[in-house]
Design a protein around this motif. Structure first.
Motif, PDB file in Angstrom:
ATOM      1  N   ILE A  74       0.840  -1.228   0.060  1.00 24.88           N
ATOM      2  CA  ILE A  74      -0.135   0.010   0.090  1.00 24.88           C
ATOM      3  C   ILE A  74       0.919   1.041   0.061  1.00 24.88           C
ATOM      4  O   ILE A  74       1.658   1.536   1.048  1.00 24.88           O
ATOM      5  CB  ILE A  74      -0.992  -0.094   1.282  1.00 24.88           C
ATOM      6  N   ASN A 105       1.907   5.270  -1.157  1.00 26.41           N
ATOM      7  CA  ASN A 105       1.485   6.696  -1.259  1.00 26.41           C
ATOM      8  C   ASN A 105       1.626   6.972  -2.962  1.00 26.41           C
ATOM      9  O   ASN A 105       2.280   6.226  -3.449  1.00 26.41           O
ATOM     10  CB  ASN A 105       2.345   7.704  -0.583  1.00 26.41           C
ATOM     11  N   GLN A 163      -2.821   4.257  -1.487  1.00 25.25           N
ATOM     12  CA  GLN A 163      -3.491   4.360  -0.325  1.00 25.25           C
ATOM     13  C   GLN A 163      -4.617   5.381  -0.470  1.00 25.25           C
ATOM     14  O   GLN A 163      -5.533   5.311   0.357  1.00 25.25           O
ATOM     15  CB  GLN A 163      -2.456   5.078   0.483  1.00 25.25           C
ATOM     16  N   THR A 184      -4.050   7.680   3.958  1.00 26.22           N
ATOM     17  CA  THR A 184      -4.881   6.626   3.562  1.00 26.22           C
ATOM     18  C   THR A 184      -6.292   6.892   3.650  1.00 26.22           C
ATOM     19  O   THR A 184      -6.623   7.188   4.606  1.00 26.22           O
ATOM     20  CB  THR A 184      -4.312   5.360   4.417  1.00 26.22           C
ATOM     21  N   PRO A 186       3.531  -1.093   4.028  1.00 23.83           N
ATOM     22  CA  PRO A 186       3.566   0.297   3.363  1.00 23.83           C
ATOM     23  C   PRO A 186       4.615   0.680   2.571  1.00 23.83           C
ATOM     24  O   PRO A 186       5.902   0.318   2.961  1.00 23.83           O
ATOM     25  CB  PRO A 186       3.319   1.191   4.684  1.00 23.83           C
ATOM     26  N   ALA A 197      -5.466   2.886   9.080  1.00 21.49           N
ATOM     27  CA  ALA A 197      -4.927   3.846   8.204  1.00 21.49           C
ATOM     28  C   ALA A 197      -3.968   4.624   8.908  1.00 21.49           C
ATOM     29  O   ALA A 197      -3.157   5.226   8.395  1.00 21.49           O
ATOM     30  CB  ALA A 197      -6.428   5.016   7.756  1.00 21.49           C
ATOM     31  N   ILE A 237      -0.700   2.878   8.604  1.00 24.71           N
ATOM     32  CA  ILE A 237      -0.080   2.963   7.382  1.00 24.71           C
ATOM     33  C   ILE A 237       0.276   4.432   7.126  1.00 24.71           C
ATOM     34  O   ILE A 237       1.495   4.406   6.620  1.00 24.71           O
ATOM     35  CB  ILE A 237      -1.143   2.695   6.283  1.00 24.71           C
ATOM     36  N   ASP A 238      -0.375   5.572   7.748  1.00 20.64           N
ATOM     37  CA  ASP A 238       0.175   6.643   7.135  1.00 20.64           C
ATOM     38  C   ASP A 238       1.527   7.063   8.076  1.00 20.64           C
ATOM     39  O   ASP A 238       2.290   7.755   7.484  1.00 20.64           O
ATOM     40  CB  ASP A 238      -0.978   7.694   7.756  1.00 20.64           C
TER      41      ASP A 238
END
Length: 379
Positions: free
Chosen positions: A94, A96, A180, A192, A220, A299, A302-303
């Motif tokens: 996942i 950016n 994302q 995300t 990520p 989320a 992941i961010d």
């Protein structure tokens, strides 16, 4: 007929005929002339006849094209974090999303050269309406995200895509790349969308959300370009949002963005593979029982990974100092780098327009701002 036929990439037995159908397209000629500038057209047309799988096409042609892009429009690609991955394990990457074609193309070059499993990659069907682009995408193992559907059809489409991603990871043992968020980040804020995670969860079956996400082996990916080759092309949408106006894309806008991303100057590029989501999912399962709040927490995980591992090139610090009229980060760049960036700004927007200047600089400065926030929250 498979339920995935509307979105899937080509099976290997379809590849030769599909490639033959676009072999003499003017856009293919342009692509091949770019990739193999000293090779006669008849040579690669003859080589096409021996391509009988997606792997053949990627090894013999796509990898060379991406290396040419790097050679002609960048100062090189560096990576980190990939040594933690197992070469025989499929992962859900996942990432950016800054560039329509390059984000996934560069990742796949890294995977190819490192001996890892390459990805099936999601691409919006709005980007491949032209026959040539549609065929080329499917030859490069892209599957289609159907855009602009009515709500009921959108739910069915999301369910199908969720099952397709599960099928790729579980049964085909194929890694998958998805962005994302829907569409590229225009303002430099990588975040995300919960809707992306909600779509992934639709194929969970009897598993809990967190248990299912553990089986997907989510990694990520942070990709950072020193210069965004499409920075000025992102400005009209940012300015429309500033004026609270609806933004309507131009007829060939997506294609222009694809070409600019490929050919435009990027300077240095870095891709980082984060840690596989694991213990964080266990913690979320124990502390949060509401599914929507679990998605929100995932989320955020992941961010944090994407933002904290984003490579901050000198352009980010320069933009921050110019935006805030400060000398806070002068130790992070040279005067020459600053002058080159200012020249770029002046060539790509109207520098006398304070709103354009603000949004252009913020596009570059926001990854630094967001990284500072993540670091502060950890303390």
């Amino acid at each position: 007929m498979s339920k995935f036929d509307e979105i899937r990439y080509f099976y290997d037995h379809e590849v030769n005929e599909a490639l033959g159908s676009i072999a003499r397209d003017p856009m293919m000629k342009a692509l091949m002339n770019f990739t193999f500038p000293d090779t006669d057209e008849q040579v690669w047309l003859e080589q096409f006849k021996n391509v009988h799988s997606i792997s053949d096409f990627q090894h013999q042609f796509v990898a060379f094209a991406v290396r040419q892009i790097l050679a002609k429009s960048s100062d090189g690609l560096t990576t980190s974090g990939f040594d933690k991955l197992d070469k025989n394990t499929p992962y859900l990457f996942i990432s950016n999303h800054r560039d329509i074609v390059l984000d996934t193309s560069l990742l796949n070059l890294v995977l190819l050269e490192g001996g890892y499993i390459m990805t099936a990659s999601a691409i919006g069907d709005n980007l491949v309406r032209k026959k040539f682009l549609n065929v080329l995408a499917k030859l490069n193992r892209n599957f289609l995200v159907q855009r602009g559907l009515p709500l009921r059809e959108q739910l069915t489409s999301s369910q199908t895509m969720s099952e397709y991603i599960r099928e790729q990871l579980y049964n085909e043992k194929r890694s998958v790349w998805i962005a994302q968020r829907e569409g590229r980040t225009k303002d430099g804020n990588d975040s995300t969308q919960q809707g992306v995670l909600k779509m992934l969860a639709m194929a969970a079956g009897d598993l809990s959300l967190t248990d299912y996400f553990k089986t997907l082996k989510i990694v990520p990916i942070s990709i950072s370009y020193e210069y965004d080759p499409t920075d000025s092309l992102k400005m009209p949408q940012l300015l429309a949002r500033h004026r609270d106006e609806e933004y309507i894309k131009g007829k060939n806008e997506d294609f222009t963005n694809i070409l600019s991303g490929i050919l435009g100057q990027k300077k240095r590029i870095h891709i980082h593979a984060g840690d596989i989501l694991d213990t964080e999912l266990d913690e979320i399962a124990v502390t949060i029982d509401n599914k929507n709040k679990q998605l929100q927490a995932i989320a955020q995980v992941i961010d944090r990974s994407i933002i904290s591992h984003y490579k901050l090139w000198p352009t980010k610090y320069i933009a921050y100092d110019l935006l805030h009229n400060t000398n806070k980060y002068t130790s992070e760049y040279t005067e020459q780098e600053k002058q080159l960036f200012i020249r770029r700004l002046e060539m790509r927007i109207d520098p006398s327009d304070p709103v354009s200047r603000k949004y252009f600089l913020a596009m570059y400065a926001n990854p630094l701002v967001n990284k500072l926030k993540v670091d502060n929250n950890r303390q």
